[in-house]
Design an enzyme around this catalytic site. Structure first.
Site, PDB file in Angstrom:
ATOM      1  N   GLY A  36       0.806  -1.222   0.000  1.00 20.64           N
ATOM      2  CA  GLY A  36       0.000   0.000   0.000  1.00 20.64           C
ATOM      3  C   GLY A  36       0.840   1.274   0.000  1.00 20.64           C
ATOM      4  CB  SER A  90      -1.994  -3.264   1.177  1.00 24.07           C
ATOM      5  OG  SER A  90      -1.073  -3.983   1.948  1.00 24.07           O
ATOM      6  N   GLY A  91      -1.753  -6.386  -0.188  1.00 19.74           N
ATOM      7  CA  GLY A  91      -2.046  -7.809  -0.015  1.00 19.74           C
ATOM      8  C   GLY A  91      -2.326  -8.225   1.419  1.00 19.74           C
ATOM      9  CG  HIS A  92      -0.185  -6.517   4.992  1.00 19.16           C
ATOM     10  ND1 HIS A  92      -0.434  -6.144   6.294  1.00 19.16           N
ATOM     11  CD2 HIS A  92       0.231  -5.405   4.363  1.00 19.16           C
ATOM     12  CE1 HIS A  92      -0.152  -4.851   6.439  1.00 19.16           C
ATOM     13  NE2 HIS A  92       0.248  -4.378   5.278  1.00 19.16           N
ATOM     14  CB  CYS A 116       3.327   5.380  21.864  1.00 20.77           C
ATOM     15  SG  CYS A 116       4.248   5.849  23.310  1.00 20.77           S
TER      16      CYS A 116
END
Ligand code: PLP
Length: 388
Positions: free
Chosen positions: A71, A198-200, A324
């Site tokens: 991505g 994005s593949g994941h 954070c």
């Protein structure tokens, strides 16, 4: 302890079928698709197959698919490539709620002489299309607006947005990393010029993605080198990743409606129970236009990180709306843009489901979470102050 994984907008499990398809490409079919010999040449066929599978899910032509590393690369390529192809235009329009893969790139453009307009959103995370229309002019090179928000799941009216942009003759890019596989898309009938995936995020591995480039779109290549991807993206192809992504798209297309209505039912059950059982909490995002898998809830007076740590003790994985940074807990830029009060933004949690989640996991979470919230509130200095 087996994890109860409700963090699928961060990343997803690789589907068994995807892994199976990828496995021979590591040690058996490991040739380079650019090689002249038959051994390498047969790999090209696999890549062509994957291109067709991705195109079928997106409703576009296979020649419009460019494989990338994910991505972030697709977003960078779309933005920088579209601008490089139109050097005379100096204005870019985006939104304040984009993923950093878009927002950071756009903000950097200001250092290079571009006017960058960041459209705001309302309390539900919705865009004001009149504001977009007002900002569009003949100097606008590119509009980049996400399909669906990764934190709240809010889905933007991209068909309408892309039509407005097309009317002005600017290029339209959408970051659809969270939308693909969760809602149906038909790019051949849209005015989208560029789209990132994005593949994941859809049960393929990390490190592979695509950029959809509509035929005729002006785009300069970002990665220079070899002639891969018809000269649009240099670099030896991540063949196992590409083949895995193709299979993941085929699975997503086959199960889209059925799986997503099941996932939505589970998500709705989870959030209804939380809202009922936990006082002082509210849902974030446009509940009428949301991804079926995403739920973002703010719990007043407590910190999201504390909730996450307690959930983690029970093996429940979710994520918080805070990042954070340099020792201070900054509330999410998305919730801030929506005007969510500071105390609520700090206590926000995102649950994001997938087709692998079960009713038992939802029931278990509903059983554990209210006690966690109650326990943390008893320790909270904010609640103590309120009581006095
Ligand atoms: N865009 C959105 C909306 C995302 O949610 C993500 C990942 O979280 C990205 C872009 C980046 O994708 P990748 O991790 O493949 O680089």
């Amino acid at each position: 302890m087996k994890a109860i994984y409700f963090d699928n907008n961060a990343t997803t499990k690789v589907a068994e079928e995807v892994l199976e398809e990828m496995t021979p490409l590591f040690c058996e079919l490991y040739g380079n698709p650019s090689s002249m010999h038959t051994f390498g040449g047969q790999i090209g066929r696999r890549i062509r197959g994957a291109r067709e599978q991705v195109a079928a899910l997106l409703g576009c032509d296979p020649t419009e698919i460019v494989f990338t590393s994910g991505g972030t690369e697709s977003d960078n390529t779309a933005i920088k490539g579209a601008l490089a192809a139109q050097p005379h235009k100096r204005k870019v329009i985006t939104t304040r709620v984009e993923h950093p893969a878009v927002l950071t790139v756009c903000r950097d453009l200001e250092n290079h002489g571009y006017a960058v307009i960041e459209l705001g959103v309302d309390r539900q995370g919705r865009l004001d299309l009149a504001e977009l229309q007002e900002q569009l002019d003949e100097d606008t090179a590119l509009v980049t607006i996400m399909y669906a928000n990764n934190e709240t799941g809010t889905v933007f009216p991209i068909d309408h947005v892309s039509q407005l942009v097309a009317n002005e003759g600017a290029i339209f890019h959408t970051d659809a990393v969270q939308a693909v596989g969760k809602i149906p898309l038909k790019l051949s009938q849209s005015h989208i010029d560029l789209l990132s995936l994005s593949g994941h995020k859809l049960h393929a591995p990390k490190g592979v993605g695509i950029l959809y480039v509509r035929k005729g779109t002006r785009l300069s290549p970002f990665m220079l080198g070899g002639h891969q991807e018809a000269g649009r993206r240099a670099g030896t192809e991540n063949v196992p990743g590409i083949v895995g992504l193709g299979k993941a798209c085929e699975l997503a297309a086959a199960n889209l409606e059925e799986e997503n209505s099941r996932v939505k039912r589970l998500r709705d059950k989870l959030e209804r129970a939380i809202v009922e059982k936990c006082p002082d909490c509210r849902l974030n995002g446009d509940t009428g236009n949301r991804l079926p898998n995403t739920c973002n809830i703010s719990f007043e007076y407590i910190e999201g990180e504390a909730i996450l740590l307690m959930l983690d003790k029970y093996g429940i994985c979710a994520s918080s709306g805070s990042a954070c940074t340099s020792g201070s807990l900054e509330p999410s830029h998305v919730l801030r843009a929506m005007g969510v009060p500071f105390t609520a933004a700090h206590g926000s949690i995102r649950f994001s489901l997938s087709r692998y989640n079960t009713e038992e996991e939802v029931n278990y979470t509903i059983e554990k979470l209210p006690a966690i919230i109650d326990q943390l509130r008893q320790l909270s200095p904010f609640v103590a102050k309120q009581a006095h």
